[in-house]
Design an enzyme around this catalytic site. Sequence first.
Site, PDB file in Angstrom:
ATOM      1  N   LYS A   1      29.705  34.692  45.866  1.00 54.91           N
ATOM      2  CA  LYS A   1      29.852  35.809  46.911  1.00 54.91           C
ATOM      3  C   LYS A   1      30.409  36.917  46.178  1.00 54.91           C
ATOM      4  CE  LYS A   1      32.143  38.200  50.386  1.00 54.91           C
ATOM      5  NZ  LYS A   1      32.991  39.257  49.886  1.00 54.91           N
TER       6      LYS A   1
ATOM      7  N   SER B   1      42.553  39.538  45.371  1.00 56.96           N
ATOM      8  CA  SER B   1      43.656  39.843  45.930  1.00 56.96           C
ATOM      9  C   SER B   1      44.329  38.702  46.178  1.00 56.96           C
ATOM     10  CB  SER B   1      43.593  40.806  46.921  1.00 56.96           C
ATOM     11  OG  SER B   1      42.995  40.119  48.048  1.00 56.96           O
TER      12      SER B   1
ATOM     13  N   GLU C   1      42.773  33.508  40.316  1.00 59.09           N
ATOM     14  CA  GLU C   1      43.084  34.545  39.512  1.00 59.09           C
ATOM     15  C   GLU C   1      43.490  35.728  40.308  1.00 59.09           C
ATOM     16  OE1 GLU C   1      43.372  37.971  38.018  1.00 59.09           O
ATOM     17  OE2 GLU C   1      41.342  37.710  37.064  1.00 59.09           O
TER      18      GLU C   1
ATOM     19  N   CYS D   1      43.271  43.447  36.253  1.00 61.60           N
ATOM     20  CA  CYS D   1      44.528  42.708  36.325  1.00 61.60           C
ATOM     21  C   CYS D   1      45.433  42.799  35.246  1.00 61.60           C
ATOM     22  CB  CYS D   1      43.783  41.306  36.785  1.00 61.60           C
ATOM     23  SG  CYS D   1      42.911  41.211  38.270  1.00 61.60           S
TER      24      CYS D   1
ATOM     25  N   GLU E   1      51.392  45.865  42.555  1.00 62.32           N
ATOM     26  CA  GLU E   1      50.516  46.099  41.626  1.00 62.32           C
ATOM     27  C   GLU E   1      49.898  47.494  41.748  1.00 62.32           C
ATOM     28  OE1 GLU E   1      46.530  43.820  39.333  1.00 62.32           O
ATOM     29  OE2 GLU E   1      47.019  43.456  41.288  1.00 62.32           O
TER      30      GLU E   1
END
Length: 462
Positions: A156, A209, A230, A264, A361
């Site tokens: 997905k 996220s 992750e 990331c 972030e």
Amino acid sequence: MPYQTVNPYTGEVLATYTEISDTELQDVLSRAQSAYETWRQRTFDDRKEITKRAAQIMRERADEFARLLTLEMGKRISESREEVGLSADILDYYADHAESFLAPHRLDTDPQEGDAVVVSSPLGVLLGVQPWNFPYYQVARFAAPNIMAGNVVMIKHASIVPQSALAFAGLWAEAGAPQGVYTNVFADKEQVSKIIGDPRVRGVGLTGSESAGKAVASRAGKAVKKTTMELGGSDPLIALPDADVDKTVEWAVWGRMHNCGQSCVASKRFLVANEIADEFLEKFKQALGRFCAGDPMDEQTTLPPLSSQSAADALKAQVAEAVEHGAEAITVGDPVPATGAFVQPTILMGVKRDNPVYGQELFGPVAMFFRVEDEDEALSIANDTDYGLGGSVFTSDTKHGKEIAERIDSGMVFVNHPTWSKPGLPFGGVKKSGYGRELSWLGIQEFVNKKLINVVPIDAPP
């Protein structure tokens, strides 16, 4: 959100795709389960041939694959080609090493305990929920080890990169993978929940996220399914007093600006020793100021747009909120275009712990700069985060650099280089950056059954 290609440079809607129906989804799940029953029986050599062919196709048509990345999420065309190459390297890596990584492991047991061996067997159908920032690389590191292990995968992908998703799925079909071994699904959130809960699906890997990770992990937990997560990071870059300032700045700029900061493991918080802080900051501003905004298809462009207008707006809102709470925003370089998903390179100074952005972030060309008195203060700030993905330490004393690295709470730390990824290096984090590992020998161990087979003498005591 529809599956749609919107050029972030022009804002033009280029393609729209229909989400899968519930009936079609059931057919896809049935084909995946059927494919698994035969794929798991194929030899490593059979799987290797197909996976190596997929890597070869990516390299042969690198420009074609790269163009889609740039078109859909704005990545500079040179970086898109790099991503294609890295993805092909990951396919080759697991094709070459999967069999040895999953070789039976004989245990050292007492003769009366029998002959004990741990074998690795596949789990079944796996779901990968993937992000938009590296549409091939992220999928390659999930698909390659699991397909080579004998699992089959359903992907997905993010809704803003549907053409890249279809291209990667087509790659496996062209390479000769049987139908159902690799399947792309344009599913909505409710359908993803149904897939996770389906008994034919045995595990889920997600890169995305924190909120997405919570939703997927919660659903998988209720269904007793193995997951890996992750979930992003706020990586510190620590520059000690003895760091080579010029080289550190060069890497700091790369660490912050690669993929326009949409990574990331991008360097996001710069913790610089007071002794070199003034020199570092001045050279850092000068280097960021040289970035040139423009069409990401143009080889001369060094500052592309972000992946979408919504992403750009969200980052600008974070900067505004930081300033509202006392930070200073230093913008550098020529003004970016008013049209397109551009964000001005910015350095945030004076961010205090009570500033909302302190724990957030920043996904784009915005850096937080901290002047630190000593390494203890640097480590205190570095570890004062809910995230723990990557990090880096710059110093002339690499032995001491390793000692500092051991004190950083994260899954990966690099000395004299920003955090980055290679096929043979394990990738993953701790705290709210997630759990589990991808890449290296660890990545192929996540979704296999470590089965003990123990042949015991019939007269052995209980």
